[in-house]
Design an enzyme around this catalytic site. Sequence first.
Site, PDB file in Angstrom:
ATOM      1  N   HIS A  72       0.638  -1.323  -0.078  1.00 19.54           N
ATOM      2  CA  HIS A  72      -0.045  -0.281   0.059  1.00 19.54           C
ATOM      3  C   HIS A  72       0.816   1.283  -0.012  1.00 19.54           C
ATOM      4  O   HIS A  72       1.568   1.476   0.815  1.00 19.54           O
ATOM      5  CB  HIS A  72      -0.995   0.091   1.105  1.00 19.54           C
ATOM      6  CG  HIS A  72      -2.075  -0.910   1.113  1.00 19.54           C
ATOM      7  ND1 HIS A  72      -3.280  -0.731   1.811  1.00 19.54           N
ATOM      8  CD2 HIS A  72      -2.271  -2.003   0.390  1.00 19.54           C
ATOM      9  CE1 HIS A  72      -3.874  -1.911   1.561  1.00 19.54           C
ATOM     10  NE2 HIS A  72      -3.304  -2.465   0.824  1.00 19.54           N
ATOM     11  N   TYR A 200      -9.550   4.837   7.223  1.00 21.06           N
ATOM     12  CA  TYR A 200     -10.142   5.259   8.768  1.00 21.06           C
ATOM     13  C   TYR A 200     -10.956   6.228   8.827  1.00 21.06           C
ATOM     14  O   TYR A 200     -10.873   7.425   8.128  1.00 21.06           O
ATOM     15  CB  TYR A 200      -8.827   5.638   9.462  1.00 21.06           C
ATOM     16  CG  TYR A 200      -7.612   4.863   9.768  1.00 21.06           C
ATOM     17  CD1 TYR A 200      -6.811   4.621   8.533  1.00 21.06           C
ATOM     18  CD2 TYR A 200      -7.344   4.073  10.866  1.00 21.06           C
ATOM     19  CE1 TYR A 200      -5.715   3.413   9.033  1.00 21.06           C
ATOM     20  CE2 TYR A 200      -6.382   2.987  11.065  1.00 21.06           C
ATOM     21  CZ  TYR A 200      -5.388   2.982   9.969  1.00 21.06           C
ATOM     22  OH  TYR A 200      -4.676   1.919  10.275  1.00 21.06           O
ATOM     23  N   PRO A 287      -5.081  -0.735  18.579  1.00 21.02           N
ATOM     24  CA  PRO A 287      -4.642  -1.221  17.257  1.00 21.02           C
ATOM     25  C   PRO A 287      -4.557  -0.131  16.146  1.00 21.02           C
ATOM     26  O   PRO A 287      -4.256  -0.295  14.825  1.00 21.02           O
ATOM     27  CB  PRO A 287      -5.557  -2.353  16.906  1.00 21.02           C
ATOM     28  CG  PRO A 287      -6.624  -2.086  17.861  1.00 21.02           C
ATOM     29  CD  PRO A 287      -6.252  -1.399  19.040  1.00 21.02           C
ATOM     30  N   LYS A 291       0.534  -0.921  15.148  1.00 19.30           N
ATOM     31  CA  LYS A 291       2.050  -0.839  15.665  1.00 19.30           C
ATOM     32  C   LYS A 291       2.321  -2.147  16.419  1.00 19.30           C
ATOM     33  O   LYS A 291       3.471  -2.502  16.474  1.00 19.30           O
ATOM     34  CB  LYS A 291       2.458   0.287  16.474  1.00 19.30           C
ATOM     35  CG  LYS A 291       2.619   1.527  15.916  1.00 19.30           C
ATOM     36  CD  LYS A 291       3.634   1.767  15.119  1.00 19.30           C
ATOM     37  CE  LYS A 291       3.731   2.620  14.063  1.00 19.30           C
ATOM     38  NZ  LYS A 291       3.610   2.479  12.526  1.00 19.30           N
ATOM     39  N   TYR A 379       3.550   6.361  10.573  1.00 23.66           N
ATOM     40  CA  TYR A 379       2.718   4.970  10.146  1.00 23.66           C
ATOM     41  C   TYR A 379       3.402   4.030   9.442  1.00 23.66           C
ATOM     42  O   TYR A 379       3.400   2.959   9.848  1.00 23.66           O
ATOM     43  CB  TYR A 379       1.448   5.517   9.341  1.00 23.66           C
ATOM     44  CG  TYR A 379       0.679   4.440   9.007  1.00 23.66           C
ATOM     45  CD1 TYR A 379      -0.503   4.456   9.944  1.00 23.66           C
ATOM     46  CD2 TYR A 379       0.519   3.812   7.990  1.00 23.66           C
ATOM     47  CE1 TYR A 379      -1.626   3.468   9.855  1.00 23.66           C
ATOM     48  CE2 TYR A 379      -0.524   2.956   7.916  1.00 23.66           C
ATOM     49  CZ  TYR A 379      -1.474   2.623   8.513  1.00 23.66           C
ATOM     50  OH  TYR A 379      -2.537   1.776   8.543  1.00 23.66           O
TER      51      TYR A 379
HETATM   52  P1  RFL Z   1       1.506 -13.007  20.614  1.00 27.00           P
HETATM   53  O1  RFL Z   1       1.165 -12.937  19.389  1.00 27.00           O
HETATM   54  O2  RFL Z   1       0.412 -12.642  21.798  1.00 27.00           O
HETATM   55  O3  RFL Z   1       2.230 -14.231  21.109  1.00 27.00           O
HETATM   56  C1  RFL Z   1       2.472 -14.786  22.488  1.00 27.00           C
HETATM   57  C2  RFL Z   1       2.566 -16.114  22.613  1.00 27.00           C
HETATM   58  O4  RFL Z   1       2.810 -16.626  23.774  1.00 27.00           O
HETATM   59  C3  RFL Z   1       1.748 -17.737  23.884  1.00 27.00           C
HETATM   60  N1  RFL Z   1       1.641 -17.881  25.548  1.00 27.00           N
HETATM   61  C4  RFL Z   1       2.295 -19.089  26.286  1.00 27.00           C
HETATM   62  N2  RFL Z   1       3.054 -19.983  25.734  1.00 27.00           N
HETATM   63  C5  RFL Z   1       3.334 -20.650  26.874  1.00 27.00           C
HETATM   64  N3  RFL Z   1       3.098 -20.600  28.314  1.00 27.00           N
HETATM   65  C6  RFL Z   1       2.435 -19.847  28.683  1.00 27.00           C
HETATM   66  N4  RFL Z   1       1.874 -19.553  29.854  1.00 27.00           N
HETATM   67  C7  RFL Z   1       1.868 -18.599  27.674  1.00 27.00           C
HETATM   68  N5  RFL Z   1       0.983 -17.801  27.655  1.00 27.00           N
HETATM   69  C8  RFL Z   1       1.186 -16.962  26.378  1.00 27.00           C
HETATM   70  C9  RFL Z   1       0.370 -17.336  23.350  1.00 27.00           C
HETATM   71  O5  RFL Z   1      -0.424 -18.391  23.167  1.00 27.00           O
HETATM   72  C10 RFL Z   1       0.862 -16.896  22.288  1.00 27.00           C
HETATM   73  O6  RFL Z   1       1.109 -17.857  20.916  1.00 27.00           O
HETATM   74  O7  RFL Z   1       2.408 -11.752  21.106  1.00 27.00           O
HETATM   75  P2  RFL Z   1       3.655 -11.279  20.193  1.00 27.00           P
HETATM   76  O8  RFL Z   1       4.578 -12.401  19.713  1.00 27.00           O
HETATM   77  O9  RFL Z   1       4.511 -10.325  21.171  1.00 27.00           O
HETATM   78  O10 RFL Z   1       3.191 -10.480  19.026  1.00 27.00           O
HETATM   79  C11 RFL Z   1       2.360  -9.435  19.288  1.00 27.00           C
HETATM   80  C12 RFL Z   1       1.084  -9.300  18.244  1.00 27.00           C
HETATM   81  O11 RFL Z   1       0.436 -10.273  18.199  1.00 27.00           O
HETATM   82  C13 RFL Z   1       0.447  -7.928  18.641  1.00 27.00           C
HETATM   83  O12 RFL Z   1       1.239  -6.921  18.990  1.00 27.00           O
HETATM   84  C14 RFL Z   1      -0.599  -7.709  17.181  1.00 27.00           C
HETATM   85  O13 RFL Z   1      -1.520  -8.543  16.933  1.00 27.00           O
HETATM   86  C15 RFL Z   1      -1.297  -6.267  17.547  1.00 27.00           C
HETATM   87  N6  RFL Z   1      -2.136  -5.938  16.736  1.00 27.00           N
HETATM   88  C16 RFL Z   1      -1.543  -5.286  15.419  1.00 27.00           C
HETATM   89  N7  RFL Z   1      -0.356  -5.130  15.243  1.00 27.00           N
HETATM   90  C17 RFL Z   1       0.317  -4.336  14.098  1.00 27.00           C
HETATM   91  O14 RFL Z   1       1.331  -4.461  14.164  1.00 27.00           O
HETATM   92  N8  RFL Z   1      -0.430  -4.109  12.958  1.00 27.00           N
HETATM   93  C18 RFL Z   1      -1.786  -4.212  13.125  1.00 27.00           C
HETATM   94  O15 RFL Z   1      -2.580  -3.895  12.116  1.00 27.00           O
HETATM   95  C19 RFL Z   1      -2.659  -4.950  14.372  1.00 27.00           C
HETATM   96  N9  RFL Z   1      -3.680  -5.138  14.282  1.00 27.00           N
HETATM   97  C20 RFL Z   1      -3.543  -6.132  16.533  1.00 27.00           C
HETATM   98  C21 RFL Z   1      -4.367  -5.581  15.264  1.00 27.00           C
HETATM   99  C22 RFL Z   1      -4.150  -6.957  17.608  1.00 27.00           C
HETATM  100  C23 RFL Z   1      -5.351  -7.204  17.678  1.00 27.00           C
HETATM  101  N10 RFL Z   1      -6.010  -7.925  18.556  1.00 27.00           N
HETATM  102  C24 RFL Z   1      -7.128  -8.984  18.303  1.00 27.00           C
HETATM  103  C25 RFL Z   1      -5.498  -7.919  19.938  1.00 27.00           C
HETATM  104  C26 RFL Z   1      -5.721  -6.080  15.569  1.00 27.00           C
HETATM  105  C27 RFL Z   1      -6.411  -6.899  16.489  1.00 27.00           C
HETATM  106  C28 RFL Z   1      -7.732  -7.013  16.462  1.00 27.00           C
HETATM  107  C1  PHB Z   2      -5.715  -4.870   9.937  1.00 28.40           C
HETATM  108  O1  PHB Z   2      -5.721  -5.116   8.663  1.00 28.40           O
HETATM  109  O2  PHB Z   2      -6.297  -5.910  10.610  1.00 28.40           O
HETATM  110  C2  PHB Z   2      -5.479  -3.723  10.710  1.00 28.40           C
HETATM  111  C3  PHB Z   2      -4.854  -2.626   9.795  1.00 28.40           C
HETATM  112  C4  PHB Z   2      -4.711  -1.421  10.409  1.00 28.40           C
HETATM  113  C5  PHB Z   2      -4.668  -1.233  11.606  1.00 28.40           C
HETATM  114  C6  PHB Z   2      -5.451  -2.225  12.561  1.00 28.40           C
HETATM  115  C7  PHB Z   2      -5.793  -3.333  11.774  1.00 28.40           C
HETATM  116  O3  PHB Z   2      -4.648   0.005  12.300  1.00 28.40           O
END
Ligand code: RFL
Ligand code: PHB
Length: 386
Positions: A72, A200, A287, A291, A379
Site C-alpha cells: 500500500h 480510517y 490497534p 504498531k 505510520y
Molecule cells: P502474541 O502474538 O500474543 O504471542 C504470545 C504467545 O505466547 C503464548 N503464551 C504462552 N506460551 C506458553 N506458556 C504460557 N503460559 C503462555 N502464555 C501465552 C501465546 O499462546 C502466544 O502464542 O505476542 P507477540 O509475539 O508479542 O506478538 C504481538 C502481536 O500479536 C500483537 O501486538 C498484534 O497482533 C497487535 N495488533 C496489530 N499489530 C500490528 O502491528 N498491526 C496491526 O494491524 C495490528 N492489528 C492487533 C491488530 C491486535 C488485534 N487484537 C486481536 C489484539 C488488530 C487486532 C484486532
Molecule cells: C488490519 O488489517 O487488521 C489492521 C490494519 C490497520 C490497523 C489495524 C488493523 O490500524
Amino acid sequence: MRTQVGIIGAGPAGLLLAHLLHRAGIDSVVLERQSRAHIETRIRAGLLEQGSVDTLTEAGLGERLHREGLKHDGLELRFAGRNQRIDLFGLTGKRVTIYGQQEAVKDMVAARLETGRPLHFEVSDVALHDIASKTPRITFTHEGQAQELRCDVIAGCDGSHGPARAAMPPEVMRLYERVYPFAWLGILAEAKPISHELIYARHEEGFALATMRSERLSRLYVQCAPDDDVANWPDSRIWEALHTRLGRVNEGPVLQKGITAMRSFVAEPMRHGRLFLAGDAAHIVPPTGAKGMNLAVADVRVLARALTAFFREGDERLMDSYSATCLSRVWKGQRFSWWMTAMLHRFSVADPFEHRVRMAELEYLCGSEAARRSLAEQYVGLPFDE
Ligand code: RFL
Ligand code: PHB
C-alpha cells in the site's frame, strides 16, 4: 534439557527470535501453550511496516510475503463528509504491506520446523526460576511429563497475559497504563474491499476502519462499547454501522467476528537479570496505529543482535542497553497509537472542547503537508536506531 535461549511463546516475537538466533548459530527451545492449529488461524494484526518486511526478508522469511502481501502506497482518512488521502509513499519513500499475522506465523513455524530445532506446542504449567542468576530455568509440562529446561537466557515472548512479566520482581518494575472507554468489533467478510487502500473513519457514531486480507476478503472494524458482547452485534447491525460510518461497503458472508479491548500499556524495564521481555509481554498499543506486531519485530531485532554479541564474544553491552533501546521506540509507538486513537474515536463522555480540538487536528492534516508527513513517517515506521 539444556539450551542457550529458552523462548516462551510462539507468536511473531518468539518465532522470529528463534529464527534469527538459529541463523546466528544459537540454540533455543520454543515453548507454546496453544496448539499449532490455534496459532496458525488466530486472526489478529495485518499491517507490516516496511522495516518489518525488510527484517523478515533479510531473515529469509519473505518469499510468500512478497508474493501474497498487498503493498500500500497510501491510506485515507474520512471525517465530516471529507476524504483525505495520506500519500505514504510520496511523503516518505516507504510503503506498508497487508499480510495477516497468522500467515507470517505459518511461515515462521514452517521455517522453525525445517531447522529441526525444538518448538513444543500445548505445553502447560510454564514457570520461570532463578532469573537473576546466570543459570535461569523454565519448568513446564509437556505430553503429561514434568520437564525442566536449563538456559543461559530466557526470552519472555508470551504476550500480555503470560508468566514472564509476572516473574519480574515487582519492586524493579514500573507499569504505565491507559484503558480507553471503547473497544473494536472486527469482522472478516467474504466481500471485495471498497478501496485498495485502508480507510480510517471518524464519525459521530464512532470510529470505523476498512482494511482487507486479499482482493476478495474484507477486514472491517467498528468502535463498540468496552464491555460489549458479539451477541449484541448481529450481522445486519454491523453492516448498518459500517455503511453509516464509512459510506457504502460491499457486504458478504461474515467468516469471523470478535471484540478487541483497547489499551496502552508499558512495563519498564524490559529486562531483569537473564530474563528479557519482547513484544506484547512488555507493551500493548491500541490497534489504531497498527504498531503492535511491528514493535514486536523491532524488539526482537535488537534482542537477537544483543544475544549474538553475548554468545559469540561474551560481550554484554548490547544486552545491557536492550531495554533502553527498545523503550525509545516503544514510547514513540505508544504516542502515535494514542494520538491516532484519540483523533479518530468518539469518547463516551461528550466533551465539546475535545471534539473541536480533534476536528481541528483533522483539518490541520488536510491543510498541511508537514502534518501529513509526520503522520506518514510514523505510520510506515520510524527508522531503526542501530
Ligand atoms: P502474541 O502474538 O500474543 O504471542 C504470545 C504467545 O505466547 C503464548 N503464551 C504462552 N506460551 C506458553 N506458556 C504460557 N503460559 C503462555 N502464555 C501465552 C501465546 O499462546 C502466544 O502464542 O505476542 P507477540 O509475539 O508479542 O506478538 C504481538 C502481536 O500479536 C500483537 O501486538 C498484534 O497482533 C497487535 N495488533 C496489530 N499489530 C500490528 O502491528 N498491526 C496491526 O494491524 C495490528 N492489528 C492487533 C491488530 C491486535 C488485534 N487484537 C486481536 C489484539 C488488530 C487486532 C484486532
Ligand atoms: C488490519 O488489517 O487488521 C489492521 C490494519 C490497520 C490497523 C489495524 C488493523 O490500524
